[in-house]
Design an enzyme around this catalytic site. Structure first.
Site, PDB file in Angstrom:
ATOM      1  N   CYS A  46      -0.009   4.086   2.536  1.00 30.22           N
ATOM      2  CA  CYS A  46       0.303   3.584   3.869  1.00 30.22           C
ATOM      3  C   CYS A  46       1.716   3.814   4.250  1.00 30.22           C
ATOM      4  O   CYS A  46       2.175   4.498   5.358  1.00 30.22           O
ATOM      5  CB  CYS A  46       0.232   1.907   4.214  1.00 30.22           C
ATOM      6  SG  CYS A  46      -1.546   1.239   3.798  1.00 30.22           S
ATOM      7  N   CYS A  61       0.778  -0.875  -0.054  1.00 29.33           N
ATOM      8  CA  CYS A  61      -0.016  -0.047   0.095  1.00 29.33           C
ATOM      9  C   CYS A  61       0.815   1.018   0.140  1.00 29.33           C
ATOM     10  O   CYS A  61       1.644   1.337   1.051  1.00 29.33           O
ATOM     11  CB  CYS A  61      -0.914   0.102   0.973  1.00 29.33           C
ATOM     12  SG  CYS A  61      -1.856   1.478   1.423  1.00 29.33           S
TER      13      CYS A  61
END
Length: 326
Positions: A35, A32
């Site tokens: 993230c 991600c």
């Protein structure tokens, strides 16, 4: 300061929830991109705000064989997702990699950390003292109070602080101690008090626990100088700020309650039951002590606890899905 803890199992996470009053969890994945972008912000906040057994910051890798069970248990479907837990229960949730929303959440959380730290350091351990049993199915939600917005009118503020009412340890008057530190509040010019309590999130209120421990009169004491327990109280909800005394006398309260002598237990605490249907989706409460149970000109309060259910943050529903990894 404590470092962020990497969660490797649901058992480890449950153990942390049981030991730390406040837990912030970052649910992420290695693939991600958003993230990874927000990770340094989260680490910085963790380093500045972590407190042993008070505030713990953790990371949950949703790709891990065991840790992903934690994500499934809390219905995490977007990455990153940040969940704030108070006393083991979900208090707030932020979806998406928006640094400003995350910082805003944590800055408001710092009030709770400060209050919890002060209470824990003055005795009584990490748990909050309660003067009476909790109603079945409800919990102490006093930590949702925005302590910076607290206001107490007509208090003898030369000696007392309004935050004292929400101290976590047992009142000193119930301890066998020679300490001269005062951990209660008294009214000043007469027996009336106006306490304004704004919340960080909307709540459902079921009960208010009021603890009052005035000293017993001695032979040489002037009873007019000995503070009283509150008798008549009025409650007002969802006000943007405190009321004045004249206004509080004139307008219709959400509920008016008279506390009888038999309502006080051995801990000096009265469980003030509320008309629950009137106390849904509450963002603030004003507690107006109208009079006391005697002829003195002062009323004393030692502790106030709010019992009910905490809700979601009022503006969470408007969060944009920025940086969601789907």
């Amino acid at each position: 300061m404590s470092k962020t803890i990497e969660i490797t199992s649901s058992e480890q996470f449950s153990d942390i929830l049981s030991k730390s009053r406040i837990v912030v969890a970052d649910f992420y994945a290695n693939w991600c991109g958003p993230c990874k972008q927000i990770a340094p912000v989260y680490e910085q906040l963790s380093m500045s705000l972590s407190r042993p057994n008070i505030a713990t910051f953790v990371k949950v890798n949703t790709e891990g064989d065991k840790a992903k069970d934690v994500a499934q248990a809390y219905a995490v479907t977007h990455l990153p997702t940040f969940i704030l837990f108070r006393d083991g229960k979900i208090a707030e949730k932020v979806k998406g990699a928006d640094p400003q929303k995350l910082k805003s959440l944590i800055e408001k959380l710092s009030n709770d950390i400060e209050t919890a730290g002060e209470g824990g350091s003055s005795g009584g351990g990490g748990m909050t003292w309660l003067g009476a049993d909790l109603p079945r199915g409800y919990s102490d939600i006093s930590d949702v109070i925005d302590v910076k917005g607290l206001e107490l009118l007509n208090a003898d503020d030369t000696e007392f602080s309004v935050r004292t009412l929400f101290n976590r340890p047992k009142p000193s008057s119930l301890e066998k101690s020679d300490s001269e530190q005062k951990d209660w509040v008294e009214s000043d010019t007469d027996e009336q008090l106006l306490l304004f309590m704004p919340f960080n999130s909307s709540v459902k209120l079921h009960t208010i626990q009021i603890t009052s421990l005035p000293p017993k009169a001695g032979e040489d004491d002037d009873e007019d100088e000995i503070p009283m327990r509150p008798k008549t109280i009025k409650l007002f909800t969802n006000r943007p700020h405190n009321l004045g005394f004249d206004e509080a006398e004139d307008i219709q309260p959400t509920q008016e309650i008279e506390i009888g002598e038999d309502d006080w237990n051995a801990n000096g605490t009265a469980n003030v039951g509320l008309r629950f249907v009137r106390f849904q989706n509450i963002t603030s409460v004003i507690l107006f002590v109208v009079d006391g149970d005697g002829s003195s000109e002062k009323v004393r309060l030692d502790r106030v606890r709010l019992i009910g259910e905490s809700g979601e943050k009022r503006d969470l529903g408007k969060l944009e899905k920025i940086g969601d990894g789907e």
